[in-house]
Design a protein around this motif. Structure first.
Motif, PDB file in Angstrom:
ATOM      1  N   CYS B 318     -11.068 -46.287 -18.068  1.00 29.81           N
ATOM      2  CA  CYS B 318     -11.067 -47.743 -17.920  1.00 29.81           C
ATOM      3  C   CYS B 318      -9.916 -48.195 -17.028  1.00 29.81           C
ATOM      4  O   CYS B 318     -10.108 -49.070 -16.168  1.00 29.81           O
ATOM      5  CB  CYS B 318     -10.999 -48.422 -19.287  1.00 29.81           C
ATOM      6  SG  CYS B 318     -12.481 -48.126 -20.282  1.00 29.81           S
ATOM      7  N   ASP B 319      -8.741 -47.598 -17.190  1.00 32.45           N
ATOM      8  CA  ASP B 319      -7.628 -48.000 -16.338  1.00 32.45           C
ATOM      9  C   ASP B 319      -7.969 -47.731 -14.871  1.00 32.45           C
ATOM     10  O   ASP B 319      -7.695 -48.559 -13.995  1.00 32.45           O
ATOM     11  CB  ASP B 319      -6.347 -47.246 -16.731  1.00 32.45           C
ATOM     12  CG  ASP B 319      -5.817 -47.692 -18.094  1.00 32.45           C
ATOM     13  OD1 ASP B 319      -6.336 -48.700 -18.638  1.00 32.45           O
ATOM     14  OD2 ASP B 319      -4.913 -47.027 -18.629  1.00 32.45           O
ATOM     15  N   ALA B 320      -8.562 -46.579 -14.599  1.00 37.38           N
ATOM     16  CA  ALA B 320      -8.879 -46.240 -13.203  1.00 37.38           C
ATOM     17  C   ALA B 320      -9.933 -47.176 -12.639  1.00 37.38           C
ATOM     18  O   ALA B 320      -9.777 -47.718 -11.534  1.00 37.38           O
ATOM     19  CB  ALA B 320      -9.355 -44.785 -13.120  1.00 37.38           C
ATOM     20  N   LEU B 321     -11.003 -47.398 -13.376  1.00 35.78           N
ATOM     21  CA  LEU B 321     -12.105 -48.192 -12.816  1.00 35.78           C
ATOM     22  C   LEU B 321     -11.740 -49.669 -12.733  1.00 35.78           C
ATOM     23  O   LEU B 321     -12.173 -50.366 -11.821  1.00 35.78           O
ATOM     24  CB  LEU B 321     -13.387 -47.986 -13.641  1.00 35.78           C
ATOM     25  CG  LEU B 321     -13.949 -46.564 -13.609  1.00 35.78           C
ATOM     26  CD1 LEU B 321     -15.226 -46.478 -14.443  1.00 35.78           C
ATOM     27  CD2 LEU B 321     -14.224 -46.110 -12.174  1.00 35.78           C
ATOM     28  N   ARG B 322     -10.940 -50.121 -13.681  1.00 33.55           N
ATOM     29  CA  ARG B 322     -10.528 -51.526 -13.636  1.00 33.55           C
ATOM     30  C   ARG B 322      -9.607 -51.802 -12.455  1.00 33.55           C
ATOM     31  O   ARG B 322      -9.425 -52.958 -12.063  1.00 33.55           O
ATOM     32  CB  ARG B 322      -9.842 -51.910 -14.945  1.00 33.55           C
ATOM     33  CG  ARG B 322     -10.819 -52.085 -16.107  1.00 33.55           C
ATOM     34  CD  ARG B 322     -10.105 -52.150 -17.446  1.00 33.55           C
ATOM     35  NE  ARG B 322      -9.165 -53.255 -17.532  1.00 33.55           N
ATOM     36  CZ  ARG B 322      -9.452 -54.468 -18.040  1.00 33.55           C
ATOM     37  NH1 ARG B 322     -10.652 -54.703 -18.514  1.00 33.55           N
ATOM     38  NH2 ARG B 322      -8.529 -55.415 -18.081  1.00 33.55           N
TER      39      ARG B 322
END
Lengths: 402, 402
Positions: B318-322
């Motif tokens: 989630c951190d990467a895609l956000r």
């Protein structure tokens, strides 16, 4: 469901679930299973645990990490091994794309009828026959149309092809051909099979061929082939697309409890069967499939031992029961069941219960097998000779005229 | 079936089989599965083989000869262990007679809808949802009625109870409640569950509760319980008879490939479920059931490790895609999937194929999950942190605005 009180808080249950057929064998098993020392001959399985070489193959695959989601139609090595097995046994070049791995023979049949029939459709079945055929068809909302076979106390069972043809209606979708047959041992001749195929051709019907007892054929004429006649022996071009074979590892390889079998049919059905499996069971554990590959590749000595045991068991059981005055029991030409008729007690259910009480032996009542089974009993002789001799020692006096 | 040419010798195929839904995930898997080095995040399984202590229990049972026909509803030790597990986790005294062992969670759902619905009946399902729900309902000849959920780029997914109520017709037989949900991670609140039960009560409907991701709940408020809210937390007297739980050993215990799960419902259903299982699959191998008992009794450390891995994976993904401009991905409160929306490419199927080509990462297109999934992608983060970091390293550039 009628026997169970449903709470009135419960939402409606589907007609198929509410009307699910009880197992006529199950009633007897429940009646006798807890008796100490009972010899259970009521179900179609032997007393031999699965041999170690098959279990070891599953264990290796578990340790190798074959524990992830699997292929819906079966792993390629198993589909290839099945094709090789069928090619070798029947001399019929079989394509791995025709083989679909299932959760046992029951699931193969369940899948076959889901391919062939819709709710309301009819499926013709010579009877008496394996009780689960009726249960599976009813659970689908389709209608089994039993066609009673003929019984002659000396000549045994025979199929009247004209009666099969007469049972076909516009709603008929399939004919079930179980040969060698459970429970009668009836084994189709080549001309029976030709005639059944002709009916299927004429009316665009499926043949659902259950040849799971094909290796258990006691007719000397079949010994050279090592199997009973198969519908493959007589099919003509195009017929290959009309037959759904339901098969199992249970009987030949002593793997009843593994729940693995296969459906064989036209490769063009693969997308439909894949979907039915995906949305029903999502396949068979990969490590079980590796064990099945080993069974096929290394199991011929085991199969031979199973057949030899059944042959000996057949002699023990049939010789003993035929010695009882009044009992009618032609030697079954195939499968591994004796299906005696006991005219002195026409209620087979009561007789089976009495045999539990008086002989401590578990049999299945012929009524469990549909029309034509009344007055008969089924017992499985794929079991150790010692057990069968003891069962006969106890049963024969209980069957003697009084 | 439309994609396959059926030979004209073939008899008619049932509408259910001919119309079997393709798997929207399967198309992508077929597209990418043979790419060397591809990181597969498209299906709901981790990269951890089943731990040895579970495999060893199966091996012991095979060696002990637990290879014969089994009980249709499951062996007593497993039904008792399931009741103890549920009692411990939910504080709800569960009776072993309510537990029916199945061939995985898919087969539990298949059995649940066969209990609840007949061909032509309707089943209401909040969507997007697990694609196999649609496939299983269609294969039964029933009709799935999807009710799209609401998506807010920051607040995430929510269920409009009024829309569920409005979807109920006289043909409705059940509402599927999957919480925490696949693919969205949506997790029902207690008031959601109360409202759904009220609808079921009012219209005499079944609730088919899929709480298989119940242990995977990332809301700090649920951490103390070790699970998401369950419909058990809010049911009133009588509601226990309205709920069919579909469950599996696949996710918690890393046993996707074992094909073992369970259905829990009113004990009064036992004869019906026993019949459906007898005539469908004839049970689950006894030795697999012994392994499942071991998983329940000795598997809590494993479950904790699975949850911890998913928690870490969720943060990585989630951190990467956000961080990608335009990508909408609220943190999923439960389950183990990220379900990002990529407005720059509304065709999720094409985007998933492009991610195979450009990033060598396998995702599932949101369109596979029914109405409301358009423009989304699903990826499973129940996987090693290293794999997920590498997947993000490859994917993020491919998603960057161009």
């Amino acid at each position: 469901m009628t026997a169970t009180l449903l709470p009135d808080t419960m939402p409606p249950v589907s007609a198929e679930a509410a009307g699910v057929l009880p197992s006529g064998i199950g009633e007897l098993v429940a009646y006798g299973v807890h008796r100490p020392g009972l010899i259970p001959l009521w179900v179609g399985e032997g007393d031999r645990p699965t041999p170690d070489f098959i279990g070891a193959a599953a264990e290796r695959a578990i340790r190798d990490g074959a524990t992830f989601y699997t292929r819906m139609l079966g792993i390629a090595p198993l589909r290839e091994a099945l094709a090789a097995y069928v090619t070798g046994l029947y001399g019929d070049e079989a394509d791995p794309g025709r083989f679909f791995v299932t959760v046992g023979g029951m699931h193969a049949f369940h899948t076959a009828i889901r391919v062939a029939a819709e709710p309301g459709d009819e499926i013709v079945i010579p009877s008496p026959t394996w009780s689960n055929f009726f249960g599976a068809i009813a659970a689908l909302g389709a209608r089994a149309v039993p066609v009673p076979m003929q019984f002659e106390p000396e000549a045994g069972w025979s199929l009247d092809i004209a009666r099969i043809a007469a049972a076909v209606t516009p709603r008929t979708r399939a004919i079930v051909v179980n040969s060698p047959a459970n429970p009668t041992g009836w084994t189709a001749t080549r001309s029976d099979l030709e005639a059944l195929l002709a009916i299927a051709r004429r009316h665009r019907l499926w043949i659902i061929a259950d040849e799971i007892y094909g290796r258990f054929s006691f007719d000397p004429d079949h010994a050279a082939l090592g199997r009973a006649p198969s519908i493959r022996d007589v099919w003509q071009p195009g017929d290959r697309d009309r037959v759904l074979f339901v098969q199992t590892f249970s009987k030949n390889w002593a793997m009843t409890g593994w729940r693995i079998g296969w459906l064989e049919g036209p490769a063009a059905l693969a997308p439909a069967v894949e979907g039915l499996i995906l949305y029903g069971t999502s396949g068979v554990a990969t490590f079980l499939q590796h064990a099945a590959v080993t069974a096929l590749r290394e199991g011929e000595a085991l199969v031979a031992a199973q057949i030899a045991q059944a042959r000996e068991g057949r002699a023990i059981v049939c010789d003993a029961l035929r010695s009882v005055p009044g009992v009618q029991l032609p030697y079954p030409p195939g499968a591994f069941y004796a299906f005696p008729r006991v005219p002195a007690e026409p209620d087979a259910r009561l007789l089976a219960m009495r045999l539990v009480d008086e002989a401590n032996v578990g049999l299945a009542p012929g009524t469990a097998f549909g029309p034509g089974g009344e007055g008969f009993l089924r017992l499985c002789f794929a079991r150790s000779a010692d057990d069968l001799r003891e069962a006969m020692r106890r049963m024969v006096p209980a069957l003697m005229p009084r």
